[in-house]
Design a protein around this motif. Structure first.
Motif, short mmCIF file in Angstrom:
data_model
loop_
_atom_site.label_atom_id
_atom_site.label_comp_id
_atom_site.label_asym_id
_atom_site.label_seq_id
_atom_site.Cartn_x
_atom_site.Cartn_y
_atom_site.Cartn_z
N UNK A 87 0.83 -1.20 0.00
CA UNK A 87 0.00 0.00 0.00
C UNK A 87 0.86 1.25 0.00
N UNK A 88 0.37 2.30 -0.68
CA UNK A 88 1.06 3.58 -0.66
C UNK A 88 1.04 4.15 0.75
N UNK A 89 2.11 4.83 1.10
CA UNK A 89 2.16 5.50 2.39
C UNK A 89 1.26 6.74 2.37
N UNK A 90 1.04 7.31 1.18
CA UNK A 90 0.15 8.45 0.98
C UNK A 90 -0.88 8.05 -0.07
N UNK A 91 -1.98 7.42 0.36
CA UNK A 91 -2.93 6.86 -0.61
C UNK A 91 -3.59 7.91 -1.51
N UNK A 92 -3.87 7.49 -2.73
CA UNK A 92 -4.55 8.32 -3.70
C UNK A 92 -6.02 8.46 -3.30
N UNK A 93 -6.57 9.66 -3.47
CA UNK A 93 -7.97 9.90 -3.13
C UNK A 93 -8.54 10.90 -4.13
N UNK A 94 -9.84 11.03 -4.13
CA UNK A 94 -10.48 12.06 -4.95
C UNK A 94 -11.73 12.55 -4.23
N UNK A 95 -12.05 13.79 -4.52
CA UNK A 95 -13.25 14.40 -3.97
C UNK A 95 -13.95 15.13 -5.11
N UNK A 96 -15.27 15.07 -5.13
CA UNK A 96 -16.04 15.70 -6.20
C UNK A 96 -17.10 16.62 -5.63
N UNK A 97 -17.41 17.67 -6.39
CA UNK A 97 -18.57 18.50 -6.10
C UNK A 97 -19.59 18.18 -7.17
N UNK A 98 -20.78 17.79 -6.73
CA UNK A 98 -21.82 17.43 -7.68
C UNK A 98 -23.15 18.05 -7.27
N UNK A 99 -23.97 18.29 -8.27
CA UNK A 99 -25.33 18.75 -8.05
C UNK A 99 -26.26 17.79 -8.78
N UNK A 100 -27.51 17.77 -8.38
CA UNK A 100 -28.49 16.92 -9.07
C UNK A 100 -28.66 17.36 -10.51
#
Length: 175
Positions: free
Chosen positions: A29-42
């Motif tokens: 496993x990465x010591x600094x894991x990859x992540x993502x965050x999104x802004x969404x609207x309906x």
């Protein structure tokens, strides 16, 4: 009988070595894991997305990891990338729809947040100021509880928050 035992032994040894040769080795496993965050609207679906790696404090001091006044990749590993589906006003400045790398220059009361045109770069080592799209100021505040892992989030109004340790930085984004 001896011949059958010998054939079986040779076959077993061959299988043992062939399995080791063809087996894929996966890294840990990465010591600094990859992540993502999104802004969404309906109505629009995902209108903004940030992909970044999440370094951990692990007992270290934040100001030692990201010194004030020094350029930082805003995460770990590859430079953080932000994608806007539509044109936005980022920290008070107009930004066209597209994908950008995001960097920061930390300060005590405000951070300079930079959107840059160079994509797929490792860290900030090949950063070129000439490729900057905008530089904006993000206000620094404190969180009530420390965050062990560097984190990025959007609120319901699309404002961007960067947090690590007790430090929280806010950048206003408007459609």
């Amino acid at each position: 009988m001896k011949k059958n035992v010998l054939v079986i032994a040779v076959f077993a040894v061959a299988m043992l070595f062939s399995n080791g040769i063809s087996a894929q080795k996966f890294r840990g496993l990465d010591k600094s894991p990859l992540d993502q965050v999104s802004y969404r609207t309906k109505a629009d679906g995902v209108t903004a997305k940030v992909i970044y790696s999440r370094p951990q404090l692990k007992g270290r001091r934040l100001n030692k990891l990201i010194p004030e006044g020094k350029l930082w990749r805003l995460g770990a590993n590859e430079a953080t990338q932000v994608t806007f589906k539509n044109n936005v006003v980022f920290g008070g400045k107009k930004v066209k729809a597209g994908t950008y790398t995001m960097f920061a220059i930390p300060g005590k009361t405000e951070w300079t947040i930079i959107l840059n045109k160079d994509l797929d770069v490792w860290g900030h080592y090949s950063y070129k100021e000439s490729q900057d799209v905008v530089r904006v100021k993000g206000k620094v505040s404190s969180s009530m509880a420390p965050m062990e892992a560097f984190s990025i989030a959007f609120d319901k109004d699309m404002n961007l928050f960067l947090g690590w340790g007790y430090t929280v930085v806010k950048v206003d984004i408007k459609k």
